[in-house]
Design a protein around this motif. Structure first.
Motif, PDB file in Angstrom:
ATOM      1  N   PHE A 317       0.839  -1.204   0.000  1.00  0.00           N
ATOM      2  CA  PHE A 317       0.000   0.000   0.000  1.00  0.00           C
ATOM      3  C   PHE A 317       0.871   1.250   0.000  1.00  0.00           C
ATOM      4  N   TYR A 318       0.511   2.189  -0.867  1.00  0.00           N
ATOM      5  CA  TYR A 318       1.147   3.510  -0.885  1.00  0.00           C
ATOM      6  C   TYR A 318       0.037   4.512  -1.188  1.00  0.00           C
ATOM      7  N   HIS A 319       0.382   5.799  -1.460  1.00  0.00           N
ATOM      8  CA  HIS A 319      -0.663   6.825  -1.654  1.00  0.00           C
ATOM      9  C   HIS A 319      -1.696   6.648  -0.539  1.00  0.00           C
ATOM     10  N   ARG A 331      -2.135   0.216  12.380  1.00  0.00           N
ATOM     11  CA  ARG A 331      -3.050  -0.907  12.658  1.00  0.00           C
ATOM     12  C   ARG A 331      -4.467  -0.529  12.261  1.00  0.00           C
ATOM     13  N   LEU A 332      -4.843   0.721  12.557  1.00  0.00           N
ATOM     14  CA  LEU A 332      -6.192   1.171  12.207  1.00  0.00           C
ATOM     15  C   LEU A 332      -6.368   1.163  10.690  1.00  0.00           C
ATOM     16  N   PHE A 333      -5.341   1.645   9.977  1.00  0.00           N
ATOM     17  CA  PHE A 333      -5.402   1.702   8.513  1.00  0.00           C
ATOM     18  C   PHE A 333      -5.622   0.302   7.935  1.00  0.00           C
ATOM     19  N   ALA A 334      -4.988  -0.686   8.553  1.00  0.00           N
ATOM     20  CA  ALA A 334      -4.974  -2.040   7.984  1.00  0.00           C
ATOM     21  C   ALA A 334      -6.035  -2.953   8.587  1.00  0.00           C
ATOM     22  N   GLN A 335      -6.939  -2.397   9.408  1.00  0.00           N
ATOM     23  CA  GLN A 335      -7.910  -3.267  10.083  1.00  0.00           C
ATOM     24  C   GLN A 335      -8.696  -4.070   9.041  1.00  0.00           C
ATOM     25  N   GLY A 336      -8.889  -5.339   9.314  1.00  0.00           N
ATOM     26  CA  GLY A 336      -9.657  -6.184   8.398  1.00  0.00           C
ATOM     27  C   GLY A 336      -8.809  -6.838   7.320  1.00  0.00           C
ATOM     28  N   LEU A 337      -7.560  -6.379   7.143  1.00  0.00           N
ATOM     29  CA  LEU A 337      -6.758  -6.924   6.038  1.00  0.00           C
ATOM     30  C   LEU A 337      -6.339  -8.370   6.278  1.00  0.00           C
ATOM     31  N   ARG A 341      -7.141 -10.680   3.114  1.00  0.00           N
ATOM     32  CA  ARG A 341      -6.026 -10.953   2.202  1.00  0.00           C
ATOM     33  C   ARG A 341      -5.522 -12.380   2.353  1.00  0.00           C
ATOM     34  N   LYS A 342      -5.564 -13.110   1.237  1.00  0.00           N
ATOM     35  CA  LYS A 342      -4.982 -14.459   1.247  1.00  0.00           C
ATOM     36  C   LYS A 342      -3.557 -14.322   0.711  1.00  0.00           C
ATOM     37  N   GLY A 343      -2.664 -13.889   1.524  1.00  0.00           N
ATOM     38  CA  GLY A 343      -1.286 -13.676   1.086  1.00  0.00           C
ATOM     39  C   GLY A 343      -0.703 -12.510   1.824  1.00  0.00           C
ATOM     40  N   GLU A 344       0.484 -12.140   1.385  1.00  0.00           N
ATOM     41  CA  GLU A 344       1.207 -11.094   2.104  1.00  0.00           C
ATOM     42  C   GLU A 344       0.722  -9.702   1.731  1.00  0.00           C
ATOM     43  N   TRP A 345       0.804  -8.783   2.685  1.00  0.00           N
ATOM     44  CA  TRP A 345       0.567  -7.365   2.414  1.00  0.00           C
ATOM     45  C   TRP A 345       1.469  -6.540   3.322  1.00  0.00           C
ATOM     46  N   THR A 346       1.691  -5.291   2.915  1.00  0.00           N
ATOM     47  CA  THR A 346       2.521  -4.411   3.728  1.00  0.00           C
ATOM     48  C   THR A 346       2.172  -2.953   3.426  1.00  0.00           C
ATOM     49  N   ILE A 347       2.482  -2.079   4.363  1.00  0.00           N
ATOM     50  CA  ILE A 347       2.275  -0.640   4.149  1.00  0.00           C
ATOM     51  C   ILE A 347       3.647  -0.012   3.902  1.00  0.00           C
TER      52      ILE A 347
END
Ligand SMILES: [Zn+2]
Ligand SMILES: [Zn+2]
Length: 370
Positions: A317-319, A331-337, A341-347
């Motif tokens: 995630f950007y922008h 943590r708030l931004f990513a709540q529910g991820l 998400r079936k896999g990796e994610w990052t901010i």
């Protein structure tokens, strides 16, 4: 009770410490020392550009601007740099992003081109600076700027605005140092294939050279049009950078099998809090803008669903709207991820670096070397 010997010892110790501090302070105040320290900083500041990101053993992606229009002291606005085949390409030149590129000391003369996703100011604001800095860095030819129809106006406008500056610099530093022939940016409108569709699902080839293929992908950022994402394919590795878009299911097909999806995102619980706070402080215009932006950006879970369908390895995630600076806002931004998400994610932050080694399926997360 303290003995006279101990008292005398501590008085002596205190006197010695005071003397040492005074000597140290006098030493630091010496212009000779200050000059020596600055000479060292100057050597670091003017070191030869770091070629490591251009090594042809990987496709590399660096985030040169991770925020959206809301101000953040720690982040420039939208900018992603993709390194492939000995060159780098910039997807959007948001305000403040060029300072990151300069601070990273990458070889600015090796820029292969700029790709604009759309013409909102947070994506184009530093275009003039990017042209200036890569020109001053020794770029061997004019800078190519790709984008949807309208890119000619944007590029010619920046060229016009900076033309007087170019004249000053060439006259002052000579044609040898600042050659006028390599200065002006050249717009390259990217046409999509076929007739427009209601689904906004067309693609178009941007360029193909030395094993690198860049494809423009139509996305929905209505009422803003044209709006593109870009896909880079290089020697079996791939990345898709979204630009701005609302939830746009056709992107899953265009991003199919990509190693990386670098997606913008809006965290509505956070922008709604900003909207509410703006209303209560009487900033109705700000509240109205906070409300209006909701309908043309994608939420983290929606981006996750596209990444899942496309079987993307890592969702970045950007922008970030708004920028989640600090652990709890992240943590708030990513709540529910974690459930979406079936896999990796990052901010991402400014300086986040993703390395995709050629000949492997590995995705390495790191930071730009400083
Ligand atoms: Zn934007
Ligand atoms: Zn936009």
């Amino acid at each position: 009770m303290t003995s006279p010997i101990l008292r005398r010892l501590s008085t002596t110790l205190l006197a010695l410490l005071t003397l040492a501090a005074a000597t140290g302070a006098a030493f630091l105040l010496s212009p000779a020392l200050q000059q020596r320290l600055f000479d060292r900083a100057a050597e670091r500041f003017t070191a030869a550009p770091d070629q490591s990101l251009l090594k042809d053993d990987a496709l590399r992606v660096a985030v040169c601007g991770s925020s959206a229009p809301l101000p953040s002291a720690e982040r420039a606005k939208a900018c992603v740099a993709v390194f492939a085949g000995g060159k780098f390409y910039i997807v959007d030149a948001g305000p403040e992003s060029v300072e990151n590129l300069v601070m990273w000391n990458i070889p600015l003369s090796s820029i292969g081109g700029v790709l604009l996703t759309h013409f909102h100011s947070d994506h184009i604001g530093d275009l003039g600076e990017l042209n200036l800095q890569t020109w001053a860095g020794g770029r061997p030819g004019p800078l190519a700027v790709y984008g949807g129809p309208g890119v000619e106006r944007v590029v010619n406008g920046f060229n016009d605005a900076y033309r007087i500056d170019q004249g000053y610099r060439t006259a002052h530093h000579t044609e040898r140092v600042m050659p006028s022939a390599t200065w002006p940016m050249v717009p390259h409108p990217v046409e999509l294939q076929g007739a427009p569709t209601a689904a906004l699902d067309r693609t178009g080839l941007v360029l193909e050279e030395g094993g690198l293929r860049i494809t423009a992908i139509e996305v929905n950022h209505a009422p803003v049009s044209p709006a593109y994402a870009y896909r880079f394919d290089y020697k079996g590795r791939s990345v898709v950078v979204t630009g701005d878009l609302k939830y746009h299911p056709p992107l899953a097909k265009a991003a199919a099998g990509a190693d990386l999806l670098v997606s913008e995102a809006i965290a509505k619980p956070m922008t709604r809090a900003l909207q509410k706070a703006a209303l209560s402080s009487g900033r109705e215009r700000t509240a109205a803008i906070m409300h209006d932006i909701e309908d043309y950006h994608i939420e983290p879970e929606q981006a996750a669903s596209i990444a899942n369908e496309a079987r993307v390895k890592l969702l970045v995630f950007y922008h970030l709207l708004p920028a989640p600076d600090g652990l709890l806002p992240r943590r708030l931004f990513a709540q529910g991820l974690n459930t979406a998400r079936k896999g990796e994610w990052t901010i991402a932050d400014d300086g986040s670096l993703y390395t995709l080694p050629i000949g492997s399926g590995e995705v390495r997360e790191g930071r730009i070397p400083r």
